[in-house]
Design a protein around this motif. Sequence first.
Motif, PDB file in Angstrom:
ATOM      1  N   ASP A   1     -10.475   4.674  -9.863  1.00  0.00           N
ATOM      2  CA  ASP A   1      -9.973   4.812  -8.704  1.00  0.00           C
ATOM      3  C   ASP A   1     -11.095   5.264  -7.572  1.00  0.00           C
ATOM      4  O   ASP A   1     -10.958   4.710  -6.459  1.00  0.00           O
TER       5      ASP A   1
ATOM      6  N   GLY B   1      -5.879   4.243   6.939  1.00  0.00           N
ATOM      7  CA  GLY B   1      -5.445   2.575   6.939  1.00  0.00           C
ATOM      8  C   GLY B   1      -4.502   2.604   8.567  1.00  0.00           C
ATOM      9  O   GLY B   1      -4.338   3.470   9.195  1.00  0.00           O
TER      10      GLY B   1
ATOM     11  N   ASP C   1     -15.874   2.785  -0.646  1.00  0.00           N
ATOM     12  CA  ASP C   1     -14.935   3.428  -1.673  1.00  0.00           C
ATOM     13  C   ASP C   1     -14.930   4.799  -1.210  1.00  0.00           C
ATOM     14  O   ASP C   1     -15.604   5.320  -0.310  1.00  0.00           O
TER      15      ASP C   1
ATOM     16  N   THR D   1      -7.243   5.823   1.691  1.00  0.00           N
ATOM     17  CA  THR D   1      -6.432   7.090   1.638  1.00  0.00           C
ATOM     18  C   THR D   1      -6.922   7.733   0.234  1.00  0.00           C
ATOM     19  O   THR D   1      -7.320   7.275  -0.677  1.00  0.00           O
TER      20      THR D   1
ATOM     21  N   ALA E   1     -12.686   1.943  -6.400  1.00  0.00           N
ATOM     22  CA  ALA E   1     -11.792   1.135  -5.719  1.00  0.00           C
ATOM     23  C   ALA E   1     -11.854   1.147  -4.206  1.00  0.00           C
ATOM     24  O   ALA E   1     -11.683   2.397  -3.700  1.00  0.00           O
TER      25      ALA E   1
ATOM     26  N   THR F   1      -4.151   9.881  -5.756  1.00  0.00           N
ATOM     27  CA  THR F   1      -3.674   8.526  -5.227  1.00  0.00           C
ATOM     28  C   THR F   1      -2.542   8.560  -4.497  1.00  0.00           C
ATOM     29  O   THR F   1      -1.477   9.440  -4.483  1.00  0.00           O
ATOM     30  N   ALA F   2      -2.046   7.273  -3.573  1.00  0.00           N
ATOM     31  CA  ALA F   2      -1.177   7.639  -2.887  1.00  0.00           C
ATOM     32  C   ALA F   2       0.231   7.414  -3.787  1.00  0.00           C
ATOM     33  O   ALA F   2       1.266   7.846  -3.065  1.00  0.00           O
TER      34      ALA F   2
ATOM     35  N   HIS G   1      -5.670   9.589   5.571  1.00  0.00           N
ATOM     36  CA  HIS G   1      -5.075   8.175   5.609  1.00  0.00           C
ATOM     37  C   HIS G   1      -6.062   7.393   6.835  1.00  0.00           C
ATOM     38  O   HIS G   1      -5.522   7.712   7.919  1.00  0.00           O
TER      39      HIS G   1
ATOM     40  N   THR H   1     -10.320   1.887  -0.966  1.00  0.00           N
ATOM     41  CA  THR H   1      -8.956   2.545  -0.509  1.00  0.00           C
ATOM     42  C   THR H   1      -9.136   3.222   0.767  1.00  0.00           C
ATOM     43  O   THR H   1     -10.491   3.514   1.292  1.00  0.00           O
TER      44      THR H   1
END
Length: 736
Positions: free
Chosen positions: A641, A680, A450, A648, A644, A631-632, A678, A646
């Motif tokens: 959040d 991802g 996270d 991003t 969680a 958040t995104a 980011h 992520t």
Amino acid sequence: MTSAAEQEAVPDHAPERAGPPVWPGAPTPLGARCRVGPDGVAGTNFALWAGGAEAVELCLFDPDGTELRLPLTELTHEIWHGFVPGIGAGQRYGYRVHGRWDPWTGARWNPAKLLLDPYARAVDGDFGDSGLPPEVYGHVRDWPQQHVADTVRDERDSAPYVPKGVVVQDDDDWSDDRRPKTPWQDSVIYELHVKGFTRLHPDIPEHLRGTYAGLAHPAAVEHLVRLGVTAVELLPVHQFAHEDHLLRRGLRNHWGYNSIGYFAPHAGYSSSGTTGQQVGEFKRMVRALHAAGIEVILDVVYNHTAEAGELGPTLSLKGIDNRGYYRLQSDARRYADYTGCGNTLHVVQPQVLRLITDSLRYWVTEMGVDGFRFDLAAALARSMHDVDMLSPFLAVIAQDPVLRRVKLIAEPWDVGNGGYQVGAFPPLWTEWNDRYRDAVRDFWRGALPDVRDLGYRLSGSSDLYAWGGRRPYASVNFVTAHDGFTLRDLVTYERKHNEANGEGNRDGTHDNRSWNCGVEGETDDPGINALRLRQQRNLLTTLLLSTGVPMLVAGDEMGRTQGGNNNAYCQDNAIGWLDWTLPDAPGRAQLLALTRRLLALRHDHPVLRRRAFFSGRPQGADGLRDLAWFTAEGAEMTEPDWYAPTATLGLYLSGRDIPGRDERGEQITDDSFLAVLHAGSRPLDFRLPGPPWAETYELVVDTGRDDQSAPPGTEHPGGGTITVAARSVVLLRVRA
């Protein structure tokens, strides 16, 4: 005790010749100081602390190596001293210290060994290239019964094989020097190696490359100025020795973490000579950097010396008073080792504490440096055994009128029990923050569960440093350092490749937290190479946008590689030197351009270099906070959040009412920024926060672009959506 048979050897006596008289002199200052003695006679005062010694001989050497031994008969408060008329600058010298040989109680005096003055201001000579000769060991190194080797005293003379101290006459008052005095929050540190940085520079004359004069050359200084750094942190420049095991493998200690002279600039980096000229050359280097607005910070190694453990050589402190200088175990034949290098200086002892603080003050007041990074600083903070933040060393630094005013950086750990002390050093100190390094590396390689830890690291690590009046600049943020992978290797290798060190690839850490982007090592695959360049841009951008003091490593801005070697301490060759042709390679010039642009952005915007921690509280009626996370979907992050998974994270930095005032006493204000990180593997649509956060955003940095020569400059409405490329950072400025 050692038997007569064990100690039997033929002493090597120095030739006898008439020498100058030795007058009483003075016990202070320690070392060799040119002065005017009684009746206006010029000479040199010699003073050596040797607490348990029975006798001390001053040894003077002619240029041809002829030795003259002069007994020092004056003893004041454990300091042996004498004034020798007619001796001046350039004289080479050493000491022979007499006393008991009883390793079982820690006594290792051996007058057959010539000893370097711990206060020598210059050192001449080296140990050769094929290994340390057995004569430089206080014990019989080649004794057939290895289990008693360090208990048998070696009677062979070491003088022909060891470096000598040099008397230095220097009355420089620094009246023409102007120290930059950059505030901590405005600092950007650039870690470099004096030799490695300039050894291959094509615009520096060949005879100056790899030297102090080379670093002072306009071509070297210009790179630093154009880059935008405010301080250079020099890998050790104290006189150091090469380890025997390296010399026997045809290698040398390149980094220099093997000090033997805490007052002497390393002679190997001098282009002008080694009989005192290195002192003036070092000072001219400092002046040149100061004139360019760049501070000089020294990486200093006061935790151990080059004499190693009981099987190490006798070069200086071990032969002066082994028990007085080193931490010993309950079995006094053995050394307490909190450093991994065989010995640990006993900083609690007054004479050791004096040696260190005298050295520090000397480098500040007489050599012009602006601060220090303390290698394995936790070892210096140990009292009896445990790390103690009220230890004598830290207490002395805190009250010293010279040292408390310079930059102090701790490497806040050592290798002993309880040695990891990140966040624990007291006010005045900043620290290398390895938790920042690990969190940023893990995020960009996709290994963070996270973003809780990342949030703390990007915003100044308040969880570590928000106590005792400490500020965000207590955190020296870094992604790479001399120890470990370079930035390029961090995205090219997942495993260390240290075969060139000759240790079977066993040396160096296994925990690199790196990602090779799919292929181990260099490749011709254009897709992988493009990704690696983008990852380097991501890591550099993250570092230079984070709150705290950023530290760059020389060459990372140009994609320097060490071929996967993460422990290049012994690579005094192309592996350890900076390749100045790197900007000619595809993508490297753009990496350099981005680094310069980010540093200029940081310089121009105080919101990126805050002097106080964020509060996270609303600053006005519109509810805007000085720091907000998104958040995104463009929504402010809630507690769930943070937990969680992520890839991003959106970070909003408000330039409204930044803590502190300018030189006219007015409240500091600045632009506000939104950074989107980011990690991802696919592009992401990110919704930009609308009013009151912003009506319009201007895109300033996009690491997803290959061309980094200029900012994108495109505008986007608040509440709208932008597409963030896979594995990239975008930075947007709020338009008024």
